[in-house]
Design a protein around this motif. Structure first.
Motif, PDB file in Angstrom:
ATOM      1  N   LEU A 129     -44.145 -21.587  22.623  1.00  0.00           N
ATOM      2  CA  LEU A 129     -42.627 -21.685  22.253  1.00  0.00           C
ATOM      3  C   LEU A 129     -42.858 -20.664  21.210  1.00  0.00           C
ATOM      4  N   GLY A 130     -44.016 -19.657  21.290  1.00  0.00           N
ATOM      5  CA  GLY A 130     -44.233 -18.723  20.150  1.00  0.00           C
ATOM      6  C   GLY A 130     -44.762 -19.121  18.854  1.00  0.00           C
ATOM      7  N   VAL A 131     -45.205 -18.071  17.995  1.00  0.00           N
ATOM      8  CA  VAL A 131     -45.797 -18.200  16.781  1.00  0.00           C
ATOM      9  C   VAL A 131     -44.994 -17.597  15.582  1.00  0.00           C
ATOM     10  N   HIS A 132     -44.962 -16.230  15.687  1.00  0.00           N
ATOM     11  CA  HIS A 132     -44.398 -15.508  14.668  1.00  0.00           C
ATOM     12  C   HIS A 132     -43.159 -14.876  15.081  1.00  0.00           C
ATOM     13  N   SER A 133     -42.025 -14.722  14.061  1.00  0.00           N
ATOM     14  CA  SER A 133     -41.172 -13.901  14.528  1.00  0.00           C
ATOM     15  C   SER A 133     -41.178 -12.273  14.032  1.00  0.00           C
ATOM     16  N   GLU A 134     -39.989 -11.582  14.425  1.00  0.00           N
ATOM     17  CA  GLU A 134     -40.203 -10.164  13.954  1.00  0.00           C
ATOM     18  C   GLU A 134     -40.196  -9.859  12.411  1.00  0.00           C
ATOM     19  N   THR A 135     -39.765 -11.011  11.592  1.00  0.00           N
ATOM     20  CA  THR A 135     -39.843 -10.801   9.994  1.00  0.00           C
ATOM     21  C   THR A 135     -40.577 -11.791   9.324  1.00  0.00           C
ATOM     22  N   GLU A 136     -41.041 -12.958  10.052  1.00  0.00           N
ATOM     23  CA  GLU A 136     -41.750 -14.026   9.357  1.00  0.00           C
ATOM     24  C   GLU A 136     -43.055 -14.744  10.123  1.00  0.00           C
ATOM     25  N   HIS A 137     -44.196 -14.808   9.735  1.00  0.00           N
ATOM     26  CA  HIS A 137     -45.197 -15.529  10.250  1.00  0.00           C
ATOM     27  C   HIS A 137     -45.215 -16.803  10.390  1.00  0.00           C
ATOM     28  N   ASN A 138     -45.529 -17.488  11.643  1.00  0.00           N
ATOM     29  CA  ASN A 138     -45.599 -18.694  12.019  1.00  0.00           C
ATOM     30  C   ASN A 138     -44.257 -19.359  11.985  1.00  0.00           C
ATOM     31  N   VAL A 139     -43.234 -18.720  11.933  1.00  0.00           N
ATOM     32  CA  VAL A 139     -41.979 -19.411  12.033  1.00  0.00           C
ATOM     33  C   VAL A 139     -41.688 -20.369  13.279  1.00  0.00           C
ATOM     34  N   HIS A 140     -42.231 -19.914  14.267  1.00  0.00           N
ATOM     35  CA  HIS A 140     -42.189 -20.591  15.603  1.00  0.00           C
ATOM     36  C   HIS A 140     -43.188 -21.645  15.762  1.00  0.00           C
ATOM     37  N   HIS A 141     -44.134 -21.723  15.096  1.00  0.00           N
ATOM     38  CA  HIS A 141     -45.169 -22.346  15.016  1.00  0.00           C
ATOM     39  C   HIS A 141     -44.932 -23.845  15.001  1.00  0.00           C
ATOM     40  N   PRO A 142     -45.688 -24.757  15.823  1.00  0.00           N
ATOM     41  CA  PRO A 142     -45.362 -26.058  15.956  1.00  0.00           C
ATOM     42  C   PRO A 142     -45.207 -26.867  14.695  1.00  0.00           C
ATOM     43  N   LEU A 143     -45.898 -26.474  13.788  1.00  0.00           N
ATOM     44  CA  LEU A 143     -45.855 -26.981  12.267  1.00  0.00           C
ATOM     45  C   LEU A 143     -44.636 -26.751  11.557  1.00  0.00           C
ATOM     46  N   ASN A 144     -43.928 -25.678  12.162  1.00  0.00           N
ATOM     47  CA  ASN A 144     -42.768 -25.374  11.430  1.00  0.00           C
ATOM     48  C   ASN A 144     -41.368 -26.039  12.459  1.00  0.00           C
ATOM     49  N   GLN A 145     -41.889 -26.540  13.654  1.00  0.00           N
ATOM     50  CA  GLN A 145     -40.966 -27.055  14.369  1.00  0.00           C
ATOM     51  C   GLN A 145     -41.051 -28.524  14.415  1.00  0.00           C
ATOM     52  N   GLY A 146     -41.255 -29.228  13.514  1.00  0.00           N
ATOM     53  CA  GLY A 146     -41.410 -30.808  13.310  1.00  0.00           C
ATOM     54  C   GLY A 146     -42.696 -31.478  13.496  1.00  0.00           C
ATOM     55  N   PHE A 147     -43.825 -30.550  13.899  1.00  0.00           N
ATOM     56  CA  PHE A 147     -44.830 -31.187  13.983  1.00  0.00           C
ATOM     57  C   PHE A 147     -45.931 -31.586  12.660  1.00  0.00           C
ATOM     58  N   ASP A 148     -46.384 -32.525  12.394  1.00  0.00           N
ATOM     59  CA  ASP A 148     -47.474 -32.571  11.284  1.00  0.00           C
ATOM     60  C   ASP A 148     -48.940 -31.968  11.629  1.00  0.00           C
ATOM     61  N   TYR A 149     -49.116 -32.307  12.915  1.00  0.00           N
ATOM     62  CA  TYR A 149     -50.562 -31.690  13.267  1.00  0.00           C
ATOM     63  C   TYR A 149     -50.360 -31.133  14.708  1.00  0.00           C
ATOM     64  N   PHE A 150     -51.218 -30.342  14.983  1.00  0.00           N
ATOM     65  CA  PHE A 150     -51.290 -29.477  16.389  1.00  0.00           C
ATOM     66  C   PHE A 150     -52.613 -29.021  16.527  1.00  0.00           C
TER      67      PHE A 150
END
Length: 560
Positions: A129-150
């Motif tokens: 489900l993605g990693v970076h957006s066009e303007t921000e790094h790691n915004v789609h990363h699991p750690l920024n979607q509610g997960f503490d560990y990946f």
């Protein structure tokens, strides 16, 4: 003293009221692959046990017949089109992890709900489900979607990860010849213009050079998917490139087991998503499972998947957590019928992965075990959805469903508990990309569920499959929509006579519901524009050198 005892007892009840949550999601597992769904060729005792100890759902539906949109819906409880995760073009999944395509940060995942409720959360395996957006790094990363560990792969498994074939040539067998032909025709045209003295020799050479660059780049990208997409990450850190598929399931089990033990030691409720790479191709198993089954490497992988599920459940039981744990098992979409014998088996269902509306692509295994809450060994034939997991988790962790957006999941607890006999879904909608291709209708009376299909996939003439995957853009509109009694005709083989009163009574109701559903879709930014899905070379990681050179490393935690 009495008051103190009351407080202690109440606190104990409150803690126990928040169950641990273990979610299992297989990749491309067919509806008919498991023993509890009728398969007698492969042994899946650990997964089958979930059906005997919980509730088995026989009409459990994904919101899409491909990985990325289906997973976005499962994570958010919303149809993919609401969050921009439904594609309007050929590219319907996030092929390149390091592109700008991904689940928008404005979406609220069930992992975020659990985290807000005091849970420690983790994802092991496939994200997609993605990693970076066009303007921000790691915004789609699991750690920024509610997960503490990946720990796992940010993208997906692909045929290119093995030595045998490439996805692009499976989809378009003459891809390289097509590319060479386009380059050749243009080059010859430029040479002809030069010989006719419409352009100078210098201009001709310059244009041929400039034209050759993008063609070469396209060739190189599609010929090196392994380099662009095969990674294992631990949190934000790249730890393995490319993925060692053999033994990956064992590593996921070990990582998941460690997380559970740490959560217990910290006395915190946990939510983990074990998002297996099986049964997606390229298929490669650990040595203990190679050649073990009677169905080749697909059967080997299926038995390895079952073992993996069993190991996690065995640990939960050994820690005394079984009675306080909600367990859910499903697949992101149906089996990939075009790649037999390496694809899944969908039983009597028509179609498969990527087909759009046919049930073979969207009806998946679904089992839920929740001791003390759900009855043992029961079954429901009512329509349910992967999106309902969102509502179920919100109830389990004691969080409210967000009220600032449309949530398409429904509260299925009364249905699973046997307190009601009718699905909370009156209508369910079936997409291919961003095209609405059909809908289910479960009237509030009776026992029948109806399905209306308005599009047909671009099947190979005389066969019930497409060329590798079906294209939404090449699907054709049916002059007369097909209506099925999906309760008695799950294989979609006997459409209702369009001249019958039954057809004329039911179809307008479904068409009106489809119209209202379309009107409920608010405009949003598509995550599948060419600009977003294209690989970004400046973002490509390389664990042991400078991209694209010497990009090889092995997870030091698992050297063998």
């Amino acid at each position: 003293m009495f008051r103190l005892c009351f407080i202690v007892i109440f606190a104990s009840i409150s803690v126990n009221a928040k169950p641990n949550i273990v979610l299992f999601m297989a990749d491309d597992l067919g509806y008919g692959d498991l023993g509890c769904y009728g398969n007698t060729s492969v042994k899946t005792p650990n997964i089958d046990k979930l059906a005997t100890e919980g509730v088995k759902m026989t009409q459990h539906l994904a919101a899409a017949s491909l990985c990325t949109p289906s997973r976005s819906a499962m994570m958010t409880g919303r149809y993919p089109i609401r969050s921009g995760m439904a594609s309007s073009n050929l590219m319907r999944v996030n092929i390149w992890p390091y592109s700008a395509c991904g689940l928008p940060p404005s979406e609220i995942t069930y992992a975020e709900l659990a985290k807000d409720a005091g849970y420690t959360t983790a994802l092991f395996g496939k994200w997609h489900l993605g990693v970076h957006s066009e303007t921000e790094h790691n915004v789609h990363h699991p750690l920024n979607q509610g997960f503490d560990y990946f720990y796992g792969t940010l993208g997906t498994n692909m045929d290119d990860f093995g030595p045998e074939t490439k996805v692009v040539t499976l989809s378009r067998p003459y891809w390289y010849w097509e590319l060479f032909s386009i380059w050749s025709v243009t080059t010859v045209a430029l040479i002809c213009l030069c010989r006719a003295r419409y352009i100078s020799v210098f201009t001709c050479v310059l244009l041929i050079f400039l034209w050759s660059m993008p063609v070469t780049l396209v060739y190189w990208v599609f010929d090196n998917v392994l380099l662009f997409s095969s990674f294992v990450h631990r949190n934000y850190d790249l730890v393995e490139q490319p993925i060692r598929l053999a033994g990956l399931s064992q590593r996921l089990v070990q990582e998941g087991s460690e997380f559970i033990r740490n959560a217990v030691q910290a006395d915190k409720p946990f939510l983990i998503l074990m998002s297996w790479v099986h049964m997606h191709t390229f298929i490669e198993t650990g040595k203990a499972f190679t050649g073990k089954s009677n169905l080749g490497r697909y059967g080997d992988a299926l038995e390895e998947l079952d073992w993996s599920v069993g190991e996690i459940l065995k640990l939960v039981k050994s820690l005394g957590l079984e009675d306080d744990t909600l367990v859910y098992f499903t697949s992101d979409n149906g089996g990939h019928v075009e790649i037999a014998p390496d694809g899944g088996y969908n039983g009597i269902l028509r179609g498969g992965k990527a087909h759009g509306a046919p049930d073979g692509g969207i009806r998946v295994p679904g089992m839920i075990k929740w001791p003390g809450v759900l009855p043992k060994g029961t079954e429901t034939d009512e329509p349910t959805s992967l999106m309902d997991l969102y509502n179920l988790i919100s109830s389990a962790v004691g969080q409210q469903i967000p009220d600032d957006r449309t949530v398409d999941g429904r509260d299925i607890l009364p249905l699973l508990q046997g307190n009601t006999e009718i699905s909370p879904h009156e209508f369910m909608f079936h997409y291919c990309g961003n095209k609405l291709q059909g809908a289910r209708y479960r009237p509030r009376t009776g026992t029948n569920t109806w399905k209306l299909v308005t599009y047909s996939p671009n099947l190979i003439p005389g066969r019930d499959i497409c060329q590798f995957v079906c294209s939404c853009n090449h699907a054709f509109v049916l002059d007369t929509p097909l209506l099925y009694d999906i309760t008695s005709d799950p294989g979609e083989t006997n459409p209702i006579d369009s001249n019958s009163k039954q057809y004329k009574d039911i179809v307008p109701v479904i068409l009106e519901a489809m119209k209202q559903h379309k009107n409920s879709i608010e405009p949003t930014t598509s995550q599948f524009s060419f600009r977003k899905v294209a690989p970004r070379f400046d973002w490509q990681p390389c664990c042991n050198g400078t991209f694209p050179f010497n990009c090889y490393c092995t997870d030091p935690k698992f050297p063998e």
